[in-house]
Design an enzyme around this catalytic site. Structure first.
Site, PDB file in Angstrom:
ATOM      1  CB  CYS B  96       1.473 -15.047 -13.484  1.00  0.00           C
ATOM      2  SG  CYS B  96       1.193 -13.269 -13.448  1.00  0.00           S
ATOM      3  CG  HIS B 223       5.082 -15.344 -10.362  1.00  0.00           C
ATOM      4  ND1 HIS B 223       5.356 -15.776 -11.637  1.00  0.00           N
ATOM      5  CD2 HIS B 223       4.398 -14.189 -10.501  1.00  0.00           C
ATOM      6  CE1 HIS B 223       4.863 -14.923 -12.513  1.00  0.00           C
ATOM      7  NE2 HIS B 223       4.263 -13.947 -11.859  1.00  0.00           N
ATOM      8  CD  GLU B 225       7.627 -18.527 -11.330  1.00  0.00           C
ATOM      9  OE1 GLU B 225       6.688 -18.994 -10.646  1.00  0.00           O
ATOM     10  OE2 GLU B 225       7.466 -17.563 -12.104  1.00  0.00           O
TER      11      GLU B 225
END
Lengths: 970, 267
Positions: B96, B223, B225
């Site tokens: 990002c 994302h 994660e």
């Protein structure tokens, strides 16, 4: 360097334009918005970003800064010019939006820093926006575009066809020091009131007299800063005078409403998970072996009325600092937001003079919360929005913050000798008089007289502060902390001085954003993003070095003492010497009179059976019920990687979750649920029942997602009309009593609360109050996130069960609203039965028997069933004949009644026996089943009531608040 | 066996550093989060790590432009060290805002060396709106070491400036000709799409993630994660029986697992 350059550098303007052929997304959006707002603009709008600054090296240096930093070569072209000679652009009309002097400009600091990396020295940076329209556009139209869509006059100036470019920021001039004494001792009553009014002190006559008497005793007049300190500390905002004062109602005197109801329940319940209640900046409850959870919800109403974007952003920023200021500092892990606005489709002629239209307030507030929360990296996970015309001039903005606090960082205390360190942002003239302003009534000139009360936040400043403060916390470098909120340093230092027994501040040391602040302004400024620490001298060097390494200013501004005085000096002169005891305990307690209001209640007309389907579509489209996806999607609700149950659910990804579930410790399955209850429509009919409904709703929301009702705590946030109106105060007394009764019945302690009791708006001679509005927030623990349950129907041919009893009353319901009535009674909460129902549902969920669970609230059973079905991509068939009822309940009330403590459950048919066993003693019924055909069919003994495709119901739900295509530049 | 050492870079406004570090640690890495001031003061720190992760957030508030200030800081001081790091087998992950930084630095797509000239930009979504939503990603190249054999993932994203724009038509062609495109926004059938909201930002050619010539650098707007655990998926409660545990890992996990495995095997 140019030989003629002044020592600070040359003034330049740098303008960044979109390259030809590249898409100007903002311009496209603006044209759409303008057309929707009735401003017919031709095509050909171009948007620009601008920077005005002083730079060493003149235009060549500016060219390099533009090329290497400010522009993206893929997208932009640049023009650099001196402000006095802007390049001509024939056949265009130029519009500029420029921040007013002193208004926070978050980008300025970044430009200075990044320029320095490029070896370029700049100062006095100011950023702005320009809009280049075709020359055929009329100036008046351009002005309207600026005022109505682009700028807020409170903080920004619109320049149409300016002759010169924007000048760099002005450096202020140092304030001339003159110690001011206020001639209080000689003032008569009239004079005292005039002093309070003219000084924007918001103190009444009794309070002014107490101050007068105190200083008479000291044989002197107070200084201006002393009087300000008392006004800030004694404000309704800080002291909660109404809730902690005496109230007379029905011949009875209630001494301290807060202590005798809300706090009393918490005390009597004495739950062992409560670690700190009502004393710190947030309530603290147990979570796991390593961490407690903190929870606080704040109101930030008045600033949001004037400048929705800045007001809402700083509302969130403020409650995040409450979290940072709880114990020795908790890490914020989730935010909540609840708003009340005027109806989004209110015609302009119903918007009172001096007020912004509700749609604009809503967009500004949402953008403010979005930009602050997303930048801070804290997920906004839960909320609600209510609409009522009485909020048009006085919108409500509640921002909540949940934090994670290490168990050994709960206790704090400043000791005499500890240094007073202010850290974070510099102090400017922002938000002067915020605490006292929020204690006054809004009126149509609030905009001009109170613009100083508006704050603009800088989220990155606060994020930096958060990072370094928590590092300092973990290293044990400070002994006490609190946030600078309402009242600024005066409140923060004053509060911490209570624990040490005194404080002395050298005001000249407070870092300022610009010159020109007077010493009282430094002391009461509500500049954002500041915390105050008490630092033992032994840790001073390490703490200051740590903050410096992270680029966060931290400055020693004084020392905590034990002499019982709150003192300050400026320019070598003692300007304040107050008795701490008088500051904190000198406020006279007053008695206020409460009197119940007559209520004009109207019966709900009967709804023909054939209109039930259309009514369901109507209610699904009412703004309180309609999808909030347009808002929620703009919030980052997944940052920090703890998102277990998201606010938007199901195959449509817009099913309204009853509550959010978060697992805040990475790698751990322990989780919390957070939800809320709010329903001001009920308060017009019965504030006592409204309160019980809010508590019940908050609890059933967290229970619906798997929260454990026996490990749940709640918060109260009152937003009320002026409580010197006896009828508003009577509503407040009833609501507080219900808080006690509800908390005791469910055994859920209140752990924190906040009140905002001056939500009136004056139009001419008439003072209009908002409806009594109580927000209850609930925080509940899930031992293991595996039990988390969502509201979307999961599979066809599963049984649909209702738990809870439906009564005949329709008072305050959305059905009543849709039919233009109030209704005559609110269905009462059964305090004996409700806790057992919630506990039984939790048992079912924990046993793994529930595929989906959805609470019944606005719009009742029909709305809940529709939402459950369309979110699951399925249909449902229900027969309401078997609904457990109280009294004679007609078909309409069965479908749309809003009786409390009801939930709709989806269970597999093969576990019905197990379900039945666990529901022993609880009213429930099997109403029907889920279907693969996506239709909602509801019938009773006399035939079909509703038979509609869920797609159509979904469309009604989805469209009302989808404001796409209307967003303005921020 | 080598323990993968990951340097997670943070600056003012970075806000995904904790979960990004955790995602690597979940697969046995040792992750150190370092403030950019400390890295700029000691560029050698880079060489002591196997992976550089530039996490998501709003570095410096995205003032001036998404990732621009952090990219300027790194570019003016750290470009040689960064170039050498990648040359010598280091991995770089930009998520990002981190992707925006890598692009602004010119590290991605890195068609021309050396660093310094952006070849693509990540700019305002066509919706002109920050949005948080899950998207489906098609994998169009498996050359990147972070990708390996992972299934085509659904991933969450949250940004207002994720629309990838190439500098010109030749860059656009070379992104594909030189095999730099790793992830593309896809519709329900898995085909790359320009339709909103499956392509949430209007990215040219639906590009969601890029790699460089070495395949050791990955930048992506989604994302991973935030898709590390099974319970992160928005429909996890639809895919299991009530009360039973969600799967341990989510669709983003392989990106971190592959990086750690690659370091163990090659370093």
């Amino acid at each position: 360097m140019d030989s003629s350059e002044s020592p600070g550098g040359s003034a330049v303007c740098i303008e960044i334009a979109i390259r030809p052929g590249r898409r100007d997304v903002l311009a496209a959006r603006l044209l759409e918005s303008a057309r929707e707002a009735g401003l017919g603009l031709p095509d050909g709008l171009a948007t620009r970003r601008g920077y005005s600054l002083r730079i060493l090296g003149g235009l060549p240096a500016a060219e390099r800064l533009a090329r290497d930093l400010l522009a993206d070569p893929v997208l932009h072209e640049t023009r650099v010019y001196a402000p006095e000679s802007p390049p001509a652009e024939p056949d265009t009309l130029r519009l500029e939006v420029v921040r007013r002097p002193g208004v926070m400009d978050p980008a300025a600091q970044s430009v200075v820093r990044a320029a320095a990396r490029l070896g370029i020295t700049v100062r006095d940076v100011r950023t702005w926006a320009a809009y280049v329209l075709p020359g055929s556009v009329d100036r008046a139209l351009a002005g309207r575009l600026g005022r109505e869509l682009l700028a807020n006059d409170v903080v920004e100036e619109v320049r149409v066809a300016p002759a010169q470019g924007v000048a760099p920021a002005q450096a202020g001039r140092p304030a001339e020091f003159r110690l001011v004494h206020v001639p209080l001792r000689e003032a008569d009553d009239e004079g005292l009131l005039a002093l309070s009014r003219d000084g924007c002190l918001a103190l009444d006559l009794v309070e002014m007299k107490a101050v007068q008497k105190h200083f008479a005793g000291e044989g002197r007049d107070p200084t201006d800063i002393e009087l300000e300190t008392l006004a800030q500390t004694w404000s309704e905002h800080c002291k909660h005078k109404t809730l902690t004062g005496k109230v007379e109602l029905d011949g009875e005197t209630i001494d301290n409403l807060l202590k005798s109801t809300i706090a009393r329940a918490t005390r009597e319940l004495d739950r062992d998970f409560c670690k700190s209640v009502f004393v710190d900046n947030a309530g603290v409850v147990a979570f796991d072996d390593a961490f407690h959870l903190t929870f606080k919800v704040e109101t930030h109403n008045h600033p949001s009325a004037l400048e929705p974007y800045g007001g809402a952003g700083t509302g969130l920023g403020g409650v995040l600092r409450d979290t940072l200021g709880t114990g020795l500092g908790a890490r914020p892990v989730a935010s909540t937001d609840v708003f009340c606005f005027g109806p989004p489709d209110l015609p302009d002629d119903r918007v009172p003079k001096g007020c912004l239209p509700p749609r604009r307030i809503m967009k500004g507030v949402v953008a403010g919360v979005r930009d602050y929360g997303n930048r801070m990296g804290i997920p906004t996970v839960s909320g609600a929005v209510c609409f009522d015309e009485r909020y048009v001039a006085n919108p409500l903005v509640y921002c909540g913050s949940i934090g994670l606090l290490p168990v050994d960082r709960l206790e704090k205390k400043a000791d005499p000798g500890d240094l007073i360190v202010v850290c974070g942002g510099a102090t400017g003239r922002d938000g002067i008089h915020g605490a006292t302003f929020s204690s006054l009534e809004l009126h149509d000139e609030s905009e001009s007289v109170s613009s100083g009360a508006v704050q603009i936040g800088n989220a990155i400043e606060e994020k930096r502060l958060l990072d370094v403060q928590l590092m300092a916390r973990d290293r044990g470098l400070y002994s006490c902390v609190t946030d600078c909120g309402a009242g600024g340093l005066s409140s923060a230092v004053g509060e911490m001085a209570e624990s040490s027994g005194g404080a002395h501040v050298v005001l000249d040391r407070v870092p300022l954003k610009y010159d020109g602040l007077t010493y009282p302004e430094i002391w009461i400024s509500e500049a954002q993003e500041r915390m105050v620490l008490a630092v033992p001298k032994a840790h001073e060097a390490e703490l200051l070095a740590l903050f410096a390494a992270e680029d966060v200013p931290a400055t020693v501004i004084g020392e905590f003492t034990g002499d019982g005085r709150l003192t300050a000096e400026y320019a070598g002169t003692r300007v304040m010497d107050l008795s701490l005891e008088f500051v904190h305990d000198g406020l006279p307690r007053q008695t206020r009179r409460a009197e119940r209001r007559p209520r004009a209640l109207t019966p709900v007309p009967a709804l023909p059976r054939g209109e039930c389907g259309a009514m369901l579509e109507t209610i699904l489209g009412m703004p309180n019920v309609a999808s909030k996806a347009w808002i929620v999607r703009q919030y980052d609700h997944e940052v920090q990687a703890g998102s277990v149950v998201k606010p938007l659910l199901g195959v449509t990804r817009d099913g309204p979750s009853d509550a959010a579930v978060c697992a805040p410790v990475l790698g751990s399955k322990r989780a919390f649920a957070v939800g809320c209850g709010i329903n001001p429509c009920l308060g017009d009919v019965d504030p006592y029942q409204m309160t019980l409904h809010a508590i019940d709703e908050a609890l059933r929301n967290v229970v619906a997602v798997g929260g454990d009702p026996s490990q749940t705590s709640i918060l109260d946030n009152f937003s009320w009309g002026r409580c010197d109106k006896p009828e508003n105060l009577a509503d407040l007394v009833d609501a507080c009593r219900a808080c006690y009764d509800g908390a005791m019945a469910y055994r859920t302690p209140f752990i924190s609360g906040k009140d905002s009791l001056n939500n009136d708006y004056r139009v001419g001679d008439e003072s209009r109050s908002i409806p009594p509005t109580l927000l209850i927030s609930a925080l509940s623990i899930l031992d293991d996130l595996s039990v988390a349950t969502t509201m979307d129907a999961k599979a066809p041919e599963h049984a649909l069960l209702i738990v809870g009893v439906t009564g005949p009353e329709l008072g305050g319901s959305h059905l009543a609203r849709a039919l233009g009535a109030t209704g005559e009674a609110v269905p009462p909460v059964d305090l004996e039965r409700a806790p057992r129902i919630l506990s039984a549902v939790n048992d079912l969920i924990r046993e793994g028997l529930v595929h989906a669970c959805h609470d019944l609230s606005e719009g009742g059973l029909a709305v809940a069933a529709a939402e459950m079905a369309f979110a699951g991509g399925l249909g449902a068939e229900l027969d309401v004949t078997k609904l457990p009822v109280r009294g004679e309940v007609d078909a309409t009330a069965r479908l749309f009644g809003e009786s409390p403590t009801r939930l709709l459950l989806e269970v597999a048919p093969d576990v019905l026996d197990a379900v039945e066993a666990l529901l022993d003693g609880v009213p429930w019924a099997r109403l029907g089943k889920t279907t693969s055909e996506p239709r909602l069919r509801v019938r009773d003994g006399s035939g079909v009531l509703i038979d509609l495709p869920t797609e159509r119901l979904h469309a009604a739900y989805a469209k009302t608040l989808d404001l796409d295509g209307e967003q303005v530049h921020r | 066996m080598t323990t993968p050492k990951v340097l997670v870079l943070r600056a003012a406004g970075t806000n995904c550093e904790r979960e990004t570090a955790y995602a690597f640690e979940r697969f046995g890495a040792e992750a150190t989060t370092l403030h950019v001031n400390a890295l700029l003061a000691d560029p050698e720190a880079l060489a002591r790590h196997h992976v550089l992760a530039v996490p998501g957030g709003f570095s410096y508030g995205d003032d001036v432009g998404a990732g621009a200030v952090l990219a300027t800081e790194l570019g003016t001081t750290l470009a040689p060290a960064l170039g050498a790091f990648v040359e010598q087998g280091g991995l770089v992950l930009g998520i990002c805002n981190g992707f925006q930084v890598l692009v602004r630095l010119g590290l991605l797509p890195g068609l021309e060396r050396p660093l310094g000239r952006p070849e693509v930009s990540l700019t305002d979504n066509v919706s002109h709106k920050y949005e948080d939503r899950w998207v489906r990603c098609a994998i169009t190249s498996r050359r990147c070491v972070f990708v390996g054999e992972m299934p085509e993932p659904e991933l969450p994203l949250a940004h207002g400036e994720g629309r990838l724009v190439p500098a010109d038509e030749s860059v656009r062609r070379r992104l594909f000709d030189d095999d730099r495109v790793v992830f593309r926004y896809a519709d329900a059938t898995g085909a790359p799409t320009m339709d909103y909201p499956a392509n949430p930002n209007g990215a040219t050619d639906a590009i969601a993630g890029l790699t460089d010539a070495t395949g050791r650098v990955l930048g992506l707007m989604p994302h991973p994660e935030r898709a590390l655990f099974g319970f992160h998926h928005p429909e996890w409660t639809r895919r299991k029986s009530p009360g039973s545990a969600p799967p341990d890992l989510g669709p983003g996990a392989p990106i971190f697992e592959n990086a750690c495995a690659w370091v163990r095997e090659h370093r």
